[in-house]
Enzyme design. Structure first.
Site, PDB file in Angstrom:
ATOM      1  N   ASP A  36       0.822  -1.218   0.000  1.00  0.00           N
ATOM      2  CA  ASP A  36       0.000   0.000   0.000  1.00  0.00           C
ATOM      3  C   ASP A  36       0.851   1.261   0.000  1.00  0.00           C
ATOM      4  OD1 ASP A  36       1.070  -0.002   2.491  1.00  0.00           O
ATOM      5  OD2 ASP A  36      -0.838  -0.004   3.587  1.00  0.00           O
ATOM      6  N   GLU A  38       3.142   2.220   2.120  1.00  0.00           N
ATOM      7  CA  GLU A  38       3.742   2.671   3.377  1.00  0.00           C
ATOM      8  C   GLU A  38       5.175   2.169   3.429  1.00  0.00           C
ATOM      9  OE1 GLU A  38       1.358   1.521   6.741  1.00  0.00           O
ATOM     10  OE2 GLU A  38      -0.265   2.903   6.205  1.00  0.00           O
ATOM     11  N   ARG A  92      11.021  28.483  -0.513  1.00  0.00           N
ATOM     12  CA  ARG A  92      10.535  29.668  -1.248  1.00  0.00           C
ATOM     13  C   ARG A  92       9.185  30.165  -0.754  1.00  0.00           C
ATOM     14  NH1 ARG A  92      12.582  27.778  -7.254  1.00  0.00           N
ATOM     15  NH2 ARG A  92      13.138  25.837  -6.266  1.00  0.00           N
ATOM     16  N   GLN A  93       8.313  29.239  -0.377  1.00  0.00           N
ATOM     17  CA  GLN A  93       6.945  29.639   0.020  1.00  0.00           C
ATOM     18  C   GLN A  93       6.991  30.027   1.499  1.00  0.00           C
ATOM     19  OE1 GLN A  93       4.201  29.648  -2.081  1.00  0.00           O
ATOM     20  NE2 GLN A  93       2.588  30.023  -0.596  1.00  0.00           N
ATOM     21  N   LYS A 191      14.955  40.475 -12.765  1.00  0.00           N
ATOM     22  CA  LYS A 191      14.076  39.475 -13.376  1.00  0.00           C
ATOM     23  C   LYS A 191      12.624  39.719 -12.961  1.00  0.00           C
ATOM     24  CE  LYS A 191      14.096  35.142 -11.717  1.00  0.00           C
ATOM     25  NZ  LYS A 191      14.750  33.873 -11.445  1.00  0.00           N
ATOM     26  N   ARG A 193       9.232  37.373 -13.105  1.00  0.00           N
ATOM     27  CA  ARG A 193       8.730  36.039 -13.459  1.00  0.00           C
ATOM     28  C   ARG A 193       7.209  36.099 -13.539  1.00  0.00           C
ATOM     29  NH1 ARG A 193      10.600  30.812 -13.158  1.00  0.00           N
ATOM     30  NH2 ARG A 193      12.488  31.275 -11.994  1.00  0.00           N
ATOM     31  N   ASP A 218      24.435  31.059  -9.941  1.00  0.00           N
ATOM     32  CA  ASP A 218      23.152  31.130  -9.234  1.00  0.00           C
ATOM     33  C   ASP A 218      23.114  30.072  -8.140  1.00  0.00           C
ATOM     34  OD1 ASP A 218      20.682  32.175  -8.655  1.00  0.00           O
ATOM     35  OD2 ASP A 218      19.836  31.881 -10.655  1.00  0.00           O
TER      36      ASP A 218
HETATM   37  C1  R5P Z   1      15.492  32.791  -8.271  1.00  0.00           C
HETATM   38  O1  R5P Z   1      15.205  33.501  -7.361  1.00  0.00           O
HETATM   39  C2  R5P Z   1      16.631  31.827  -8.251  1.00  0.00           C
HETATM   40  O2  R5P Z   1      17.843  32.446  -7.922  1.00  0.00           O
HETATM   41  C3  R5P Z   1      16.754  31.097  -9.555  1.00  0.00           C
HETATM   42  O3  R5P Z   1      17.105  32.025 -10.556  1.00  0.00           O
HETATM   43  C4  R5P Z   1      15.492  30.397  -9.949  1.00  0.00           C
HETATM   44  O4  R5P Z   1      14.993  29.620  -8.905  1.00  0.00           O
HETATM   45  C5  R5P Z   1      15.732  29.546 -11.152  1.00  0.00           C
HETATM   46  O5  R5P Z   1      14.543  28.952 -11.562  1.00  0.00           O
HETATM   47  P1  R5P Z   1      14.375  28.492 -13.054  1.00  0.00           P
HETATM   48  O6  R5P Z   1      15.583  27.687 -13.425  1.00  0.00           O
HETATM   49  O7  R5P Z   1      13.119  27.659 -13.038  1.00  0.00           O
HETATM   50  O8  R5P Z   1      14.217  29.733 -13.881  1.00  0.00           O
END
Ligand code: R5P
Length: 293
Positions: A36, A38, A92-93, A191, A193, A218
């Site tokens: 199941d 688990e 992030r959230q 950026k 988004r 990054d």
């Molecule tokens: C944003 O705040 C982060 O530094 C990255 O640039 C981001 O998480 C990258 O996400 P993705 O590759 O989906 O654009």
């Protein structure tokens, strides 16, 4: 002193590297799946300080097994039980953007704080929370791989002629720290988004990359949309090449191929999350934090 380093089978390699750096034995955490779905989780009983090594990418299926492993180690007499999660999920959230949304960062922090005695992580992807000790109720050590990435960039480009580029404001701390190690200049973009895969980027003074190698830095690459957009901009501005150095490489094979197709030549990531682009190893950085604090 760390008595043992424990991990699930899929993280055996980096966990063993950490164990070697600590001069401690590695121990498997086994998981039996019931029909199941688990889990029956079994650890090798241990007294003293036990480290559980577990990157938390793709976390939904993993979190429960991890909590069960921490509980089993405590039951067996291990103390403290330290989670080394080079990549920490759900950071992030950190607020509810719309009424009714879960604040995932807070929930995850509560779960892990209840299960472990300490957490060590690398470059957590934070927006409004800058210090994780404000959301976790146990000690948290936040390490950064930026200097290691900088050292890798310097060693891969002995002739110099590189400009480091952070694609957005969030990347500023990493790109500036890496640029200090390389001793070169850096640019930071802006950026916006609009969805998971739709981003707009502007980079002021982008012509500084003309005739040079543009090295994107990054903390995390996921869909690769950010890096692909930035790469196009930098190549259009006259960069001879674009490379990418990143702490947490989460991209699927398909998205990684799309990154290469967009013009990225070299992709270097740390081994915080298993990925074919892993080059920079974090074991010494992690071990240093475990033995000095
Ligand atoms: C944003 O705040 C982060 O530094 C990255 O640039 C981001 O998480 C990258 O996400 P993705 O590759 O989906 O654009």
């Amino acid at each position: 002193m760390v008595a043992s380093v424990h991990s699930f089978a899929d993280h055996e390699e980096p966990a063993r590297r950490l164990a070697t750096a600590l001069d401690s034995p590695w121990r498997p955490i086994s998981v039996r799946r019931f029909p199941d779905d688990e889990s029956l989780v079994r650890v090798v009983p241990q007294k003293g300080m036990a480290v559980v090594y577990c990157p938390l990418d793709h976390p939904n299926g993993r979190l429960v097994d991890l909590l069960l492993a921490a509980s089993a180690l405590h039951d067996a007499g291990a103390l403290p039980v330290v989670l080394v999660a080079p990549y920490l999920c759900y950071m992030r959230q950190d607020v509810a953007f719309y009424p009714g949304e879960a604040v995932s960062q807070r929930v995850t922090a509560r779960l892990l704080s209840d299960a472990f005695d300490r957490i060590v992580t690398v470059d957590p992807h934070l927006h409004r929370t800058h210090d994780l000790t404000t959301v976790f109720s146990i000690p948290v050590t936040q390490l950064s791989a930026a200097t290691l990435l900088g050292a890798a960039i310097a060693s891969d480009n002995p002739e110099g002629e590189v400009v480091l580029v952070g694609p957005d404001e969030e990347s500023r701390p990493w790109v500036e720290a890496a640029a200090r190690t390389v001793a070169c200049s850096c640019l930071v973009g802006r950026k916006v988004r609009s969805s998971d895969r739709d981003v707009q980027i502007e980079i002021e003074r982008a012509d500084a990359v003309k005739g040079k190698i543009a090295v994107l830095v990054d903390d995390v690459v996921s869909t690769g949309s950010t890096v692909r957009k930035a790469t196009r901009l930098l190549l259009d501005a006259g960069a001879v090449r674009a490379d990418l150095y990143v702490t947490h490489m989460l991209s699927s094979d398909e998205d990684t191929a799309a990154l290469r197709a967009s013009g990225i030549v070299r992709i270097v990531s740390t081994d915080s999350v298993p990925h074919p682009t892993n080059v920079v190893r974090l074991a010494s950085l992690l071990a240093g934090a475990l033995v000095t604090e």
